[in-house]
Design a protein around this motif. Sequence first.
Motif, PDB file in Angstrom:
ATOM      1  N   PRO A   1      -3.685  97.113  78.784  1.00 28.59           N
ATOM      2  CA  PRO A   1      -4.843  96.341  79.182  1.00 28.59           C
ATOM      3  C   PRO A   1      -4.652  94.874  79.835  1.00 28.59           C
ATOM      4  CG  PRO A   1      -5.258  97.462  77.138  1.00 28.59           C
ATOM      5  CD  PRO A   1      -3.693  97.519  77.573  1.00 28.59           C
ATOM      6  N   SER A   2      -5.131  94.577  80.755  1.00 30.17           N
ATOM      7  CA  SER A   2      -4.887  93.409  81.488  1.00 30.17           C
ATOM      8  C   SER A   2      -5.231  92.213  80.481  1.00 30.17           C
ATOM      9  CB  SER A   2      -5.687  93.079  82.691  1.00 30.17           C
ATOM     10  OG  SER A   2      -7.179  93.262  82.263  1.00 30.17           O
ATOM     11  N   ALA A   3      -6.211  92.312  79.613  1.00 27.18           N
ATOM     12  CA  ALA A   3      -6.656  91.362  78.656  1.00 27.18           C
ATOM     13  C   ALA A   3      -5.519  90.760  77.745  1.00 27.18           C
ATOM     14  CB  ALA A   3      -7.639  91.500  77.666  1.00 27.18           C
ATOM     15  N   HIS A   4      -4.545  91.877  77.394  1.00 31.34           N
ATOM     16  CA  HIS A   4      -3.256  91.521  76.667  1.00 31.34           C
ATOM     17  C   HIS A   4      -2.392  90.786  77.255  1.00 31.34           C
ATOM     18  CE1 HIS A   4      -4.640  95.257  73.909  1.00 31.34           C
ATOM     19  NE2 HIS A   4      -5.378  94.304  74.008  1.00 31.34           N
ATOM     20  N   GLY A   5      -2.475  90.651  78.687  1.00 31.83           N
ATOM     21  CA  GLY A   5      -1.341  89.645  79.391  1.00 31.83           C
ATOM     22  C   GLY A   5      -1.423  88.285  78.894  1.00 31.83           C
ATOM     23  N   CYS A   6      -2.429  88.078  77.878  1.00 27.82           N
ATOM     24  CA  CYS A   6      -2.460  86.654  77.405  1.00 27.82           C
ATOM     25  C   CYS A   6      -1.029  86.310  76.467  1.00 27.82           C
ATOM     26  CB  CYS A   6      -3.444  86.378  76.349  1.00 27.82           C
ATOM     27  SG  CYS A   6      -3.851  87.374  74.894  1.00 27.82           S
ATOM     28  N   ILE A   7      -0.627  87.466  76.147  1.00 33.71           N
ATOM     29  CA  ILE A   7       0.919  87.175  75.090  1.00 33.71           C
ATOM     30  C   ILE A   7       1.628  86.580  76.164  1.00 33.71           C
ATOM     31  CG2 ILE A   7       0.391  89.296  73.891  1.00 33.71           C
ATOM     32  CD1 ILE A   7       2.848  90.395  75.349  1.00 33.71           C
ATOM     33  N   LEU A   8       1.553  86.577  77.445  1.00 29.69           N
ATOM     34  CA  LEU A   8       2.671  85.856  78.562  1.00 29.69           C
ATOM     35  C   LEU A   8       2.419  84.308  78.454  1.00 29.69           C
ATOM     36  CD1 LEU A   8       2.519  88.188  81.488  1.00 29.69           C
ATOM     37  CD2 LEU A   8       4.005  88.320  79.492  1.00 29.69           C
ATOM     38  N   SER A   9       1.421  83.826  78.019  1.00 21.68           N
ATOM     39  CA  SER A   9       0.949  82.540  78.026  1.00 21.68           C
ATOM     40  C   SER A   9       2.106  81.728  77.053  1.00 21.68           C
ATOM     41  CB  SER A   9      -0.357  82.294  77.192  1.00 21.68           C
ATOM     42  OG  SER A   9      -0.261  82.465  76.022  1.00 21.68           O
ATOM     43  N   CYS A  10       1.909  80.459  77.323  1.00 24.41           N
ATOM     44  CA  CYS A  10       2.996  79.629  76.624  1.00 24.41           C
ATOM     45  C   CYS A  10       3.081  79.746  75.063  1.00 24.41           C
ATOM     46  CB  CYS A  10       2.277  78.076  76.787  1.00 24.41           C
ATOM     47  SG  CYS A  10       3.366  76.808  76.150  1.00 24.41           S
ATOM     48  N   ALA A  11       1.975  79.702  74.360  1.00 22.74           N
ATOM     49  CA  ALA A  11       2.086  79.753  73.032  1.00 22.74           C
ATOM     50  C   ALA A  11       2.711  81.216  72.436  1.00 22.74           C
ATOM     51  CB  ALA A  11       0.730  79.607  72.386  1.00 22.74           C
ATOM     52  N   PHE A  12       2.228  82.371  72.868  1.00 25.01           N
ATOM     53  CA  PHE A  12       3.052  83.350  72.244  1.00 25.01           C
ATOM     54  C   PHE A  12       4.527  83.385  72.838  1.00 25.01           C
ATOM     55  CE2 PHE A  12       4.640  87.785  72.701  1.00 25.01           C
ATOM     56  CZ  PHE A  12       4.464  88.170  71.532  1.00 25.01           C
ATOM     57  N   THR A  13       4.834  83.172  74.073  1.00 25.92           N
ATOM     58  CA  THR A  13       6.200  83.527  74.363  1.00 25.92           C
ATOM     59  C   THR A  13       7.068  82.211  73.902  1.00 25.92           C
ATOM     60  OG1 THR A  13       5.336  84.190  76.606  1.00 25.92           O
ATOM     61  CG2 THR A  13       7.594  83.548  76.541  1.00 25.92           C
ATOM     62  N   THR A  14       6.583  81.195  73.679  1.00 32.25           N
ATOM     63  CA  THR A  14       7.465  80.184  72.872  1.00 32.25           C
ATOM     64  C   THR A  14       7.669  80.541  71.670  1.00 32.25           C
ATOM     65  OG1 THR A  14       6.376  78.410  74.158  1.00 32.25           O
ATOM     66  CG2 THR A  14       7.390  77.578  72.154  1.00 32.25           C
ATOM     67  N   GLY A  15       6.768  80.991  70.858  1.00 30.12           N
ATOM     68  CA  GLY A  15       7.066  81.560  69.448  1.00 30.12           C
ATOM     69  C   GLY A  15       8.170  82.618  69.513  1.00 30.12           C
ATOM     70  N   TYR A  16       7.854  83.369  70.198  1.00 31.08           N
ATOM     71  CA  TYR A  16       8.868  84.711  70.339  1.00 31.08           C
ATOM     72  C   TYR A  16      10.248  84.360  70.790  1.00 31.08           C
ATOM     73  CZ  TYR A  16       9.673  89.552  70.913  1.00 31.08           C
ATOM     74  OH  TYR A  16      10.195  90.875  70.748  1.00 31.08           O
ATOM     75  N   GLY A  17      10.496  83.506  71.762  1.00 38.59           N
ATOM     76  CA  GLY A  17      11.458  83.229  72.344  1.00 38.59           C
ATOM     77  C   GLY A  17      12.379  82.351  71.312  1.00 38.59           C
ATOM     78  N   ALA A  18      11.719  81.476  70.504  1.00 37.15           N
ATOM     79  CA  ALA A  18      12.266  80.677  69.665  1.00 37.15           C
ATOM     80  C   ALA A  18      12.962  81.339  68.676  1.00 37.15           C
ATOM     81  CB  ALA A  18      11.195  79.583  68.994  1.00 37.15           C
ATOM     82  N   ALA A  19      12.565  82.431  68.073  1.00 33.97           N
ATOM     83  CA  ALA A  19      13.269  83.413  67.193  1.00 33.97           C
ATOM     84  C   ALA A  19      14.458  84.255  67.747  1.00 33.97           C
ATOM     85  CB  ALA A  19      12.259  83.999  66.218  1.00 33.97           C
ATOM     86  N   TRP A  20      13.920  84.624  68.885  1.00 29.11           N
ATOM     87  CA  TRP A  20      14.591  86.119  69.585  1.00 29.11           C
ATOM     88  C   TRP A  20      15.887  85.422  70.232  1.00 29.11           C
ATOM     89  CZ3 TRP A  20      13.517  87.619  74.932  1.00 29.11           C
ATOM     90  CH2 TRP A  20      14.290  88.665  75.440  1.00 29.11           C
ATOM     91  N   LEU A  21      15.669  84.674  71.132  1.00 26.57           N
ATOM     92  CA  LEU A  21      16.779  84.278  71.818  1.00 26.57           C
ATOM     93  C   LEU A  21      18.092  83.131  71.347  1.00 26.57           C
ATOM     94  CD1 LEU A  21      14.972  83.284  75.221  1.00 26.57           C
ATOM     95  CD2 LEU A  21      16.213  85.262  74.766  1.00 26.57           C
ATOM     96  N   GLU A  22      19.333  83.485  71.757  1.00 26.75           N
ATOM     97  CA  GLU A  22      20.452  82.787  71.211  1.00 26.75           C
ATOM     98  C   GLU A  22      20.822  82.886  69.917  1.00 26.75           C
ATOM     99  OE1 GLU A  22      19.623  78.434  72.335  1.00 26.75           O
ATOM    100  OE2 GLU A  22      18.596  79.002  74.267  1.00 26.75           O
ATOM    101  N   GLY A  23      20.473  84.002  69.517  1.00 24.61           N
ATOM    102  CA  GLY A  23      21.093  84.381  68.067  1.00 24.61           C
ATOM    103  C   GLY A  23      20.729  83.618  66.926  1.00 24.61           C
TER     104      GLY A  23
END
Length: 201
Positions: free
Chosen positions: A17-39
């Motif tokens: 659903p397009s409403a769930h596209g909000c996970i691409l926003s700054c907040a979600f992606t920042t937290g996700y990437g902070a843990a996920w990337l770079e080992g």
Amino acid sequence: MVVDSNYAVKLNDYDFPSAHGCILSCAFTTGYGAAWLEGRVRPGDTVAVYGTGSVGLSVSEPAKDLGAKKIIGIDKNERKRQVALSLGATDFINSEGLGTMTVSDKVMELTGGKGADCCIEASGSDALMNEAVKSALPGKAETVICGAGIFPDDKLKLDFSKFLFGNKMTGCIYGRVKIKSDLPFVLEKAKQPVFWLNYFY
């Protein structure tokens, strides 16, 4: 609004659903990437998350996927305890209910005096940035700063002993997620009902 095509994603190309596209926003992606990337997070690690707003809450999913054994959510708002625990935190510290203890003291207590393997500061508070550094496991841990500071005169007063033992600190804008190589992975994750149901229901 005009944006560079490199930063635009057609949500109708993805089956959710397009409403769930909000996970691409700054907040979600920042937290996700902070843990996920770079080992940063490895199997068996303890992760301390300073601030359980939208950025901090987004750390739990990748940390669990990467095999973290303990995820400690830290916030001064007691109402965030249940949300943090429901999204994967194993422990919660109310930073205003510690008496004479500091937050880093409590993290050390919860880790048997060792400290956290990865500390992610997501509140923007300079005081908690310093506490995150203090609660890091000496000689190994990385402290990731996601917040830009709350007030213009915020300053870091760091515990240099941790850095002498080899600890690291890094900044993290948008989770360091690269649009072309990393974002498709996040979008594919978002298609999984187990993933987005946690955040919306």
